[in-house]
Structure formats: C-alpha cells, structure tokens
Design a protein around this motif. Structure first.
Motif, PDB file in Angstrom:
ATOM      1  N   THR A  40       0.838  -1.199   0.000  1.00  0.00           N
ATOM      2  CA  THR A  40       0.000   0.000   0.000  1.00  0.00           C
ATOM      3  C   THR A  40       0.870   1.244   0.000  1.00  0.00           C
ATOM      4  O   THR A  40       1.790   1.353   0.806  1.00  0.00           O
ATOM      5  N   PRO A  41       0.591   2.201  -0.904  1.00  0.00           N
ATOM      6  CA  PRO A  41       1.332   3.476  -0.874  1.00  0.00           C
ATOM      7  C   PRO A  41       1.031   4.219   0.427  1.00  0.00           C
ATOM      8  O   PRO A  41      -0.120   4.302   0.857  1.00  0.00           O
ATOM      9  N   MET A  42       2.073   4.738   1.066  1.00  0.00           N
ATOM     10  CA  MET A  42       1.922   5.502   2.307  1.00  0.00           C
ATOM     11  C   MET A  42       2.755   6.764   2.218  1.00  0.00           C
ATOM     12  O   MET A  42       3.650   6.870   1.383  1.00  0.00           O
ATOM     13  N   GLN A  43       2.485   7.685   3.133  1.00  0.00           N
ATOM     14  CA  GLN A  43       3.229   8.940   3.180  1.00  0.00           C
ATOM     15  C   GLN A  43       3.195   9.465   4.605  1.00  0.00           C
ATOM     16  O   GLN A  43       2.167   9.445   5.254  1.00  0.00           O
ATOM     17  N   ILE A  44       4.330   9.902   5.088  1.00  0.00           N
ATOM     18  CA  ILE A  44       4.406  10.588   6.375  1.00  0.00           C
ATOM     19  C   ILE A  44       5.162  11.881   6.148  1.00  0.00           C
ATOM     20  O   ILE A  44       6.291  11.872   5.647  1.00  0.00           O
ATOM     21  N   ASP A  45       4.520  12.991   6.470  1.00  0.00           N
ATOM     22  CA  ASP A  45       5.118  14.309   6.350  1.00  0.00           C
ATOM     23  C   ASP A  45       5.729  14.538   4.960  1.00  0.00           C
ATOM     24  O   ASP A  45       6.837  15.050   4.825  1.00  0.00           O
ATOM     25  N   GLY A  46       5.002  14.106   3.922  1.00  0.00           N
ATOM     26  CA  GLY A  46       5.447  14.338   2.555  1.00  0.00           C
ATOM     27  C   GLY A  46       6.412  13.312   1.999  1.00  0.00           C
ATOM     28  O   GLY A  46       6.801  13.394   0.848  1.00  0.00           O
ATOM     29  N   GLU A  47       6.821  12.343   2.815  1.00  0.00           N
ATOM     30  CA  GLU A  47       7.772  11.316   2.361  1.00  0.00           C
ATOM     31  C   GLU A  47       7.028  10.023   2.027  1.00  0.00           C
ATOM     32  O   GLU A  47       6.545   9.333   2.913  1.00  0.00           O
ATOM     33  N   PRO A  48       6.923   9.673   0.730  1.00  0.00           N
ATOM     34  CA  PRO A  48       6.168   8.479   0.329  1.00  0.00           C
ATOM     35  C   PRO A  48       7.020   7.211   0.266  1.00  0.00           C
ATOM     36  O   PRO A  48       8.232   7.271   0.115  1.00  0.00           O
ATOM     37  N   TRP A  49       6.350   6.063   0.377  1.00  0.00           N
ATOM     38  CA  TRP A  49       6.975   4.761   0.176  1.00  0.00           C
ATOM     39  C   TRP A  49       5.877   3.732  -0.071  1.00  0.00           C
ATOM     40  O   TRP A  49       4.704   3.994   0.158  1.00  0.00           O
ATOM     41  N   LEU A  50       6.264   2.565  -0.516  1.00  0.00           N
ATOM     42  CA  LEU A  50       5.341   1.464  -0.723  1.00  0.00           C
ATOM     43  C   LEU A  50       5.492   0.513   0.458  1.00  0.00           C
ATOM     44  O   LEU A  50       6.535  -0.129   0.618  1.00  0.00           O
ATOM     45  N   GLN A  51       4.470   0.434   1.293  1.00  0.00           N
ATOM     46  CA  GLN A  51       4.520  -0.355   2.527  1.00  0.00           C
ATOM     47  C   GLN A  51       4.031  -1.779   2.267  1.00  0.00           C
ATOM     48  O   GLN A  51       2.931  -1.974   1.777  1.00  0.00           O
ATOM     49  N   PRO A  52       4.847  -2.794   2.606  1.00  0.00           N
ATOM     50  CA  PRO A  52       4.376  -4.178   2.497  1.00  0.00           C
ATOM     51  C   PRO A  52       3.296  -4.453   3.557  1.00  0.00           C
ATOM     52  O   PRO A  52       3.093  -3.643   4.454  1.00  0.00           O
ATOM     53  N   PRO A  53       2.614  -5.588   3.479  1.00  0.00           N
ATOM     54  CA  PRO A  53       1.588  -5.918   4.467  1.00  0.00           C
ATOM     55  C   PRO A  53       2.119  -5.732   5.896  1.00  0.00           C
ATOM     56  O   PRO A  53       3.252  -6.100   6.196  1.00  0.00           O
TER      57      PRO A  53
END
Length: 139
Positions: A105-118
């Motif tokens: 699932t694509p995620m973002q914290i404080d403008g920093e995105p990444w693709l988070q595994p389960p």
C-alpha cells in the motif's frame, strides 16, 4: 492518472481505540494530531461531524493525547478540500489507531512516500515534551 488507491477499503482494516471501523469506498486515510494538512488545510474543522450527525470528537488540540482520523474519497476530493468546497469523512478522534494492510500500500508521512508491504501499523501518543516559552507580559 491511474487510481492505484481505488478500493482501499477492501485492502485495509482501520481500528479506532480497538473498534473496527466500516469504511465506505475511499482512496486515503488521514491521521493527524495538528491542525494543518496539505499546505495549510485545517481538515478537522471542515464540515459537519459525521455522516449520521453524531459528534466525532472535540476541538483538535496538539496536546490532548488524541489523534484525528479522516478518510478521503479521491484526488478530486482532496482538490475540493483545498478550496473549502468539500469536507472529509471524519472517522473519529481517538487515543490509538491501528491500520492493518493486507497488501502493498502506498503511504506517506510528512510528505515522504513509500510502498509499505503488508503490516499492522499502530499509532498513539507516547510522550510529551515540555517547552518553555518566554513571557511577553510585564510585571
């Protein structure tokens, strides 16, 4: 222009203070503890409380130990929020949020995105930092 977060409600489970929330068709979950989101939008103050008219909590404060949780329907919904023409779906104001991701699932914290595994992600306040402020009052 792909909608990679379409049907997000089918790929995640959201628990607010231990209670699972039934999600409508959404593309985003927003978790905040400050009154500023997406270049200054005060998301928690926008619109009514909840879909059924019940209160979703109190005024947003950074020091109350509460986390505000909202859902967004689409990128068009985000654009409408930016100009005050829409409102978020307020899920609640709680002490703990758990989000269970069943797939990447694509995620973002404080403008920093990444693709988070389960994963099972747990969010809560841990500590407070005391800050001294210079008083401008004269005695």
């Amino acid at each position: 222009m792909e909608r990679v977060c379409k049907d997000l409600e089918q790929r995640i489970e959201v628990y607010l203070d231990g209670t699972r929330v039934t999600l409508p068709p959404i593309e985003s979950v927003v978790v905040l503890n400050i009154p500023s989101w997406a270049a200054g939008v005060d998301l928690w103050k926008l619109g009514r409380d909840s879909e059924d008219g019940t209160s979703c909590g109190e005024e947003q404060k950074m020091d109350d130990g509460k986390i505000e949780v909202m859902a967004l329907y689409s990128s068009f919904h985000i654009a409408r929020l930016q100009v005050g023409l829409s409102e978020p779906l307020k899920l609640g104001q709680v002490s703990q949020v758990k989000i269970k991701l069943s797939g990447k699932t694509p995620m973002q914290i404080d403008g920093e995105p990444w693709l988070q595994p389960p994963a099972m992600i747990t969010l809560s306040h841990v500590d407070k930092a005391n800050v001294l402020v210079l008083s401008t009052e004269t005695e």
